[in-house]
Design a protein around this motif. Structure first.
Motif, short mmCIF file in Angstrom:
data_model
loop_
_atom_site.label_atom_id
_atom_site.label_comp_id
_atom_site.label_asym_id
_atom_site.label_seq_id
_atom_site.Cartn_x
_atom_site.Cartn_y
_atom_site.Cartn_z
N GLY A 8 13.14 59.47 71.28
CA GLY A 8 12.14 59.17 72.29
C GLY A 8 11.17 60.32 72.51
N ASP A 9 10.58 60.31 73.70
CA ASP A 9 9.53 61.23 74.10
C ASP A 9 10.10 62.27 75.07
OD1 ASP A 9 7.31 62.50 75.20
OD2 ASP A 9 6.20 60.64 75.57
N ILE A 10 10.13 63.51 74.66
CA ILE A 10 10.73 64.57 75.49
C ILE A 10 9.98 64.76 76.80
CG2 ILE A 10 9.46 66.54 74.51
CD1 ILE A 10 12.28 68.00 74.53
N ILE A 18 12.95 71.14 79.98
CA ILE A 18 12.72 70.71 78.61
C ILE A 18 12.27 71.93 77.82
CG2 ILE A 18 12.16 68.32 79.21
CD1 ILE A 18 9.22 68.98 78.62
N VAL A 19 12.62 71.94 76.55
CA VAL A 19 12.24 73.04 75.69
C VAL A 19 11.01 72.63 74.90
CG1 VAL A 19 12.96 74.53 73.78
CG2 VAL A 19 14.60 73.90 75.57
N ASN A 20 10.06 73.54 74.83
CA ASN A 20 8.83 73.32 74.09
C ASN A 20 8.88 74.12 72.80
OD1 ASN A 20 6.22 72.81 73.26
ND2 ASN A 20 5.30 74.28 74.66
N PHE A 75 11.43 72.75 84.84
CA PHE A 75 10.93 73.88 84.05
C PHE A 75 10.59 73.43 82.63
CE2 PHE A 75 14.30 75.80 86.79
CZ PHE A 75 13.52 76.64 87.55
N VAL A 76 9.73 74.24 81.99
CA VAL A 76 9.55 74.16 80.54
C VAL A 76 9.94 75.52 79.99
CG1 VAL A 76 7.94 73.88 78.61
CG2 VAL A 76 7.68 72.45 80.66
N ILE A 77 10.84 75.50 79.03
CA ILE A 77 11.21 76.73 78.32
C ILE A 77 10.48 76.68 76.99
CG2 ILE A 77 13.08 78.02 77.22
CD1 ILE A 77 14.92 76.90 79.47
N HIS A 78 9.58 77.63 76.81
CA HIS A 78 8.76 77.69 75.60
C HIS A 78 9.44 78.64 74.62
CE1 HIS A 78 5.36 76.00 77.96
NE2 HIS A 78 5.95 76.68 78.93
N THR A 79 9.75 78.14 73.44
CA THR A 79 10.34 79.00 72.42
C THR A 79 9.56 78.83 71.13
OG1 THR A 79 12.40 79.74 71.38
CG2 THR A 79 12.08 77.35 71.57
N VAL A 80 9.50 79.89 70.36
CA VAL A 80 8.74 79.87 69.12
C VAL A 80 9.71 79.90 67.95
CG1 VAL A 80 6.97 81.04 67.74
CG2 VAL A 80 6.84 81.11 70.26
N GLY A 81 9.68 78.84 67.18
CA GLY A 81 10.50 78.78 65.98
C GLY A 81 9.79 79.45 64.82
N GLN A 112 21.07 73.15 84.58
CA GLN A 112 22.31 72.48 84.20
C GLN A 112 22.08 71.39 83.17
OE1 GLN A 112 23.82 71.43 88.17
NE2 GLN A 112 25.41 72.95 87.81
N THR A 113 20.87 70.83 83.15
CA THR A 113 20.54 69.79 82.18
C THR A 113 19.29 70.22 81.42
OG1 THR A 113 19.25 68.57 83.84
CG2 THR A 113 21.57 67.94 83.55
N ILE A 114 19.34 70.11 80.09
CA ILE A 114 18.26 70.61 79.25
C ILE A 114 18.04 69.67 78.07
CG2 ILE A 114 19.83 72.09 77.92
CD1 ILE A 114 17.54 74.20 77.83
N ALA A 115 16.78 69.52 77.68
CA ALA A 115 16.44 68.68 76.53
C ALA A 115 15.69 69.52 75.50
CB ALA A 115 15.58 67.50 76.98
#
Length: 172
Positions: A8-10, A18-20, A75-81, A112-115
């Motif tokens: 689906g759509d994050i 949610i992680v970006n 929150f949005v957690i921004h991570t760079v792959g 506690q909950t993360i996507a």
């Protein structure tokens, strides 16, 4: 921690964070990054600009946290792959770090909950099966050491990624 797999759509996920899959500029881009910035509105971009003013770009494997703006998350957690170039161990370690650093930052902020989306598998060309295996292994490693995150959701936009994750997660 319970691991859930969804297709689906994050940007629709009602979770703490949610992680970006961001780029180093933190200023939005294509794919999931662009979708999160569009759906979350200007508050996310403004928060990212403040982070850039303070620390500069976000290095591959690192993570930063912002408001979620108009998203149903807090929150949005921004991570760079990493970009897949040679497929070497260093690139794989950077991807692993992106997951672990995101989880670490989540715990530090009471999440506690993360996507998670599928990090680095779009324009960064990381092979989907390799990326999924790294993601699942990193999450399980984290789970074995910290139980403060209760629900982790892998959100796959496309069926191909969903099927890969489904196969990996059913091996338990």
């Amino acid at each position: 921690m319970k691991i859930i797999l969804l297709q689906g759509d994050i940007t629709k996920m009602e979770v703490d964070a949610i992680v970006n899959a961001a780029n180093t500029s933190l200023l939005g881009g294509g794919g999931v990054d662009g979708a999160i910035h569009r759906a979350g509105g200007p508050a996310i971009l403004e928060a990212c600009r403040k982070i850039r003013d303070r620390q500069g770009r976000c290095a591959p494997g690192e993570a930063v946290i912002t408001t979620a703006g108009n998203l149903p998350a807090r929150f949005v957690i921004h991570t760079v792959g990493p970009v897949w170039n040679k497929g070497n161990d260093e690139e794989k370690q950077v991807l692993r770090n992106a997951y672990l650093n995101s989880l670490d930052l989540a715990v530090k902020n009471g999440v506690q909950t993360i996507a998670f989306p599928n990090i680095s598998t779009g324009v960064y060309r990381f092979p989907k099966d390799v990326a999924a295996a790294i993601a699942v292994a990193a999450v399980k490693e984290f789970m074995s050491q910290d139980d403060r995150i209760t629900h982790l959701i892998f959100v796959c936009f496309e069926k191909e990624n969903y099927d890969i994750y489904s196969g990996l997660l059913s091996q338990n």
